[in-house]
Design a protein around this motif. Structure first.
Motif, PDB file in Angstrom:
ATOM      1  N   ARG A 140     -19.665   4.388  30.887  1.00 18.65           N
ATOM      2  CA  ARG A 140     -20.604   4.537  32.012  1.00 18.65           C
ATOM      3  C   ARG A 140     -21.493   5.766  31.852  1.00 18.65           C
ATOM      4  N   ARG A 141     -20.936   6.876  31.428  1.00 21.28           N
ATOM      5  CA  ARG A 141     -21.716   8.116  31.311  1.00 21.28           C
ATOM      6  C   ARG A 141     -22.777   8.041  30.222  1.00 21.28           C
ATOM      7  N   LEU A 142     -22.614   7.143  29.255  1.00 21.77           N
ATOM      8  CA  LEU A 142     -23.557   7.036  28.140  1.00 21.77           C
ATOM      9  C   LEU A 142     -24.574   5.933  28.329  1.00 21.77           C
ATOM     10  N   GLN A 143     -24.611   5.336  29.511  1.00 23.91           N
ATOM     11  CA  GLN A 143     -25.606   4.311  29.801  1.00 23.91           C
ATOM     12  C   GLN A 143     -26.980   4.949  30.011  1.00 23.91           C
ATOM     13  N   PRO A 144     -28.071   4.213  29.745  1.00 28.74           N
ATOM     14  CA  PRO A 144     -29.421   4.796  29.853  1.00 28.74           C
ATOM     15  C   PRO A 144     -29.741   5.388  31.217  1.00 28.74           C
ATOM     16  N   ASP A 145     -29.262   4.775  32.306  1.00 26.83           N
ATOM     17  CA  ASP A 145     -29.594   5.296  33.625  1.00 26.83           C
ATOM     18  C   ASP A 145     -28.914   6.640  33.900  1.00 26.83           C
ATOM     19  N   CYS A 146     -27.796   6.916  33.226  1.00 31.01           N
ATOM     20  CA  CYS A 146     -27.127   8.210  33.397  1.00 31.01           C
ATOM     21  C   CYS A 146     -27.621   9.261  32.418  1.00 31.01           C
ATOM     22  N   MET A 147     -28.302   8.847  31.354  1.00 30.66           N
ATOM     23  CA  MET A 147     -28.774   9.791  30.355  1.00 30.66           C
ATOM     24  C   MET A 147     -30.047  10.495  30.769  1.00 30.66           C
ATOM     25  N   PHE A 162     -21.919   7.912  17.880  1.00 33.77           N
ATOM     26  CA  PHE A 162     -20.731   7.371  17.222  1.00 33.77           C
ATOM     27  C   PHE A 162     -20.412   5.959  17.715  1.00 33.77           C
ATOM     28  N   TYR A 163     -21.197   5.458  18.626  1.00 32.95           N
ATOM     29  CA  TYR A 163     -21.127   4.053  19.029  1.00 32.95           C
ATOM     30  C   TYR A 163     -22.247   3.233  18.384  1.00 32.95           C
ATOM     31  N   THR A 164     -23.438   3.831  18.228  1.00 30.80           N
ATOM     32  CA  THR A 164     -24.630   3.061  17.871  1.00 30.80           C
ATOM     33  C   THR A 164     -25.218   3.393  16.506  1.00 30.80           C
ATOM     34  N   TYR A 165     -24.933   4.579  15.954  1.00 26.09           N
ATOM     35  CA  TYR A 165     -25.553   4.991  14.686  1.00 26.09           C
ATOM     36  C   TYR A 165     -24.608   4.641  13.535  1.00 26.09           C
ATOM     37  N   PRO A 166     -24.970   3.694  12.657  1.00 27.04           N
ATOM     38  CA  PRO A 166     -24.045   3.187  11.625  1.00 27.04           C
ATOM     39  C   PRO A 166     -23.407   4.254  10.743  1.00 27.04           C
ATOM     40  N   PRO A 167     -24.161   5.248  10.200  1.00 24.79           N
ATOM     41  CA  PRO A 167     -23.484   6.257   9.360  1.00 24.79           C
ATOM     42  C   PRO A 167     -22.372   6.996  10.081  1.00 24.79           C
ATOM     43  N   PHE A 168     -22.536   7.276  11.376  1.00 21.03           N
ATOM     44  CA  PHE A 168     -21.487   7.959  12.134  1.00 21.03           C
ATOM     45  C   PHE A 168     -20.343   7.015  12.477  1.00 21.03           C
ATOM     46  N   VAL A 169     -20.655   5.761  12.720  1.00 16.40           N
ATOM     47  CA  VAL A 169     -19.606   4.783  13.030  1.00 16.40           C
ATOM     48  C   VAL A 169     -18.687   4.592  11.825  1.00 16.40           C
ATOM     49  N   HIS A 170     -19.267   4.546  10.629  1.00 18.29           N
ATOM     50  CA  HIS A 170     -18.466   4.365   9.420  1.00 18.29           C
ATOM     51  C   HIS A 170     -17.637   5.604   9.101  1.00 18.29           C
ATOM     52  N   LEU A 304      -0.063   9.857  12.012  1.00 16.46           N
ATOM     53  CA  LEU A 304      -0.450  11.169  12.531  1.00 16.46           C
ATOM     54  C   LEU A 304      -1.959  11.245  12.520  1.00 16.46           C
ATOM     55  N   ARG A 305      -2.556  11.443  13.705  1.00 16.18           N
ATOM     56  CA  ARG A 305      -4.019  11.451  13.823  1.00 16.18           C
ATOM     57  C   ARG A 305      -4.483  12.662  14.626  1.00 16.18           C
ATOM     58  N   VAL A 306      -5.703  13.090  14.326  1.00 18.49           N
ATOM     59  CA  VAL A 306      -6.371  14.154  15.076  1.00 18.49           C
ATOM     60  C   VAL A 306      -7.741  13.635  15.472  1.00 18.49           C
ATOM     61  N   LEU A 307      -8.000  13.557  16.779  1.00 18.58           N
ATOM     62  CA  LEU A 307      -9.259  13.032  17.303  1.00 18.58           C
ATOM     63  C   LEU A 307     -10.117  14.176  17.826  1.00 18.58           C
ATOM     64  N   ASP A 308     -11.360  14.258  17.351  1.00 21.81           N
ATOM     65  CA  ASP A 308     -12.313  15.225  17.872  1.00 21.81           C
ATOM     66  C   ASP A 308     -12.995  14.669  19.115  1.00 21.81           C
ATOM     67  N   TRP A 309     -13.639  15.552  19.885  1.00 18.51           N
ATOM     68  CA  TRP A 309     -14.161  15.149  21.184  1.00 18.51           C
ATOM     69  C   TRP A 309     -15.284  14.121  21.084  1.00 18.51           C
ATOM     70  N   TRP A 310     -15.937  14.010  19.946  1.00 14.77           N
ATOM     71  CA  TRP A 310     -17.054  13.060  19.838  1.00 14.77           C
ATOM     72  C   TRP A 310     -16.610  11.665  19.377  1.00 14.77           C
ATOM     73  N   VAL A 311     -15.353  11.494  19.011  1.00 10.88           N
ATOM     74  CA  VAL A 311     -14.861  10.187  18.567  1.00 10.88           C
ATOM     75  C   VAL A 311     -14.667   9.277  19.783  1.00 10.88           C
ATOM     76  N   PRO A 312     -15.113   8.013  19.735  1.00 11.05           N
ATOM     77  CA  PRO A 312     -14.967   7.123  20.895  1.00 11.05           C
ATOM     78  C   PRO A 312     -13.538   6.978  21.394  1.00 11.05           C
ATOM     79  N   GLU A 313     -12.565   6.956  20.498  1.00  6.65           N
ATOM     80  CA  GLU A 313     -11.174   6.801  20.932  1.00  6.65           C
ATOM     81  C   GLU A 313     -10.686   8.004  21.724  1.00  6.65           C
ATOM     82  N   TYR A 314     -11.314   9.156  21.530  1.00 11.20           N
ATOM     83  CA  TYR A 314     -10.935  10.357  22.268  1.00 11.20           C
ATOM     84  C   TYR A 314     -11.078  10.129  23.774  1.00 11.20           C
ATOM     85  N   GLY A 315     -12.183   9.505  24.188  1.00  6.12           N
ATOM     86  CA  GLY A 315     -12.394   9.247  25.601  1.00  6.12           C
ATOM     87  C   GLY A 315     -11.459   8.208  26.168  1.00  6.12           C
ATOM     88  N   ARG A 316     -10.990   7.290  25.329  1.00  2.55           N
ATOM     89  CA  ARG A 316     -10.074   6.259  25.803  1.00  2.55           C
ATOM     90  C   ARG A 316      -8.639   6.781  25.904  1.00  2.55           C
TER      91      ARG A 316
END
Length: 342
Positions: A140-147, A162-170, A304-316
């Motif tokens: 919700r926070r990343l929708q165009p109306d909130c941006m 990290f949701y829409t830009y392919p190099p970051f998604v990969h 064993l995983r370490v998630l940074d704040w910009w990774v989509p799974e971090y918010g979930r």
């Protein structure tokens, strides 16, 4: 009988005799050929994309030689008899529209004007609109109306990439499994556990100390004090700056203790158990005096995983992210602070 010996050269290759780029590119003669010492080479490149902010641009504060920030026309200026062109900031804004997300740091390091461009809300709004994909489901926070809100625009733009830009998604698939020992020295905020399909996930939210005087540290202080309405227009606001989540997946159920003091990660070791068939993770917690307070042992460990704040799974994974996002949207919408009105 003659003896041979080597005479040490008295030529001094100290700092004062080092060659600069002007000895080659702007040289009036062509006989100045020498090899630059390795200490003079400037390597402007991302050190480790998994340990640093992918669009980190605070390094621009260390610029010591840059063009003046004032001026309304292009002009040629000299600093130490070295001429350079001083372009108006509008030209840099036009150039910034063609900068790739992974080159933001390099662009910010050109001069003070490019660093000013990267700090503007217009720059981050353009990156978001350029790479926005309506077919990708965003929080919700990343929708165009909130941006359209200024507060936290930079962090939200980075998360959306990290949701829409392919190099970051990969990049996400390998980033979460790289170098789990980088959490050493981080402060423990809180911990929790949850059930998965085959076992248990034990999560630890950690935060690194912000560099004093950095843009992120100034933004955090502004959000805490709230002395003026400037904190509503702070595009660098990010409550998750420097945060990571350590996730340990195991088959057995462990009890997480409740700590009543501020603790830090002293060390993290991953070894094999006595049967040499399963992994064992040992997490050591220390206080501000570096005295060991507790030691958590997990065995057997599947992942064993370490998630940074910009990774989509971090918010979930973090249960507090969505609650904070709703509060920010409601609060900022009531103040009606949008970047087009500035």
């Amino acid at each position: 009988m003659t003896s041979s010996f080597k005479v040490k050269s008295s030529r001094n290759w100290g700092t004062k005799n080092d060659f600069s780029i002007y000895d080659f590119a702007d040289a009036k003669t062509t006989n100045k050929v020498a090899r630059l010492p390795k200490c003079n080479k400037l390597l402007v490149d991302g050190a480790n994309e998994n340990e640093l902010d992918p669009l980190e641009d605070d390094a621009g504060q260390s610029l010591t030689r840059a063009s003046p920030s004032d001026g309304t026309s292009d002009e040629t200026t000299e600093i130490g008899n070295i001429p350079y062109a001083d372009y108006v900031i509008d030209i840099w804004y036009l150039i910034s529209e063609h900068v790739r997300p992974e080159d933001v740091c390099r662009f910010a390091l050109i001069c003070r004007k490019t660093y000013t461009v990267v700090q503007s809300a217009k720059f981050w709004q353009h990156i978001y609109q350029k790479h926005y994909d309506s077919s990708v489901e965003l929080p919700r926070r990343l929708q165009p109306d909130c941006m359209s809100l200024l507060r936290g625009l930079r962090a939200c733009t980075i998360r959306s990439l990290f949701y829409t830009y392919p190099p970051f998604v990969h990049r996400i698939s390998t980033a979460a499994l790289t170098n789990p020992h980088r959490i050493t020295g981080r402060q423990l905020l809180f911990s929790w556990y949850c059930k998965n399909k085959t076992g248990w996930n034990y999560c630890f939210k950690l935060k690194a100390r912000l560099i004093p005087g950095s843009r992120a540290a100034r933004s955090s202080k502004m959000q805490q004090l709230k002395q003026s309405l400037d904190y509503l227009q702070d595009s660098y606001m990010n409550f998750e700056e420097g945060c990571q989540i350590l996730i340990i997946t195991t088959d057995s159920l462990h009890t997480l203790p409740q700590y009543h003091e501020q603790l830090y990660v002293g060390s993290l070791t991953q070894t094999l158990d006595q049967g040499m068939r399963n992994y064992k993770v040992r997490l050591q917690m220390v206080n501000y005096c570096r005295r060991v307070v507790d030691e958590l042992v997990f065995v057997p460990v599947r992942q064993l995983r370490v998630l940074d704040w910009w990774v989509p799974e971090y918010g979930r994974v973090d249960p507090t992210i969505e609650q904070q996002a709703v509060v920010d949207i409601v609060g900022d919408s009531m103040n009606d602070t949008v970047w087009d009105d500035l």
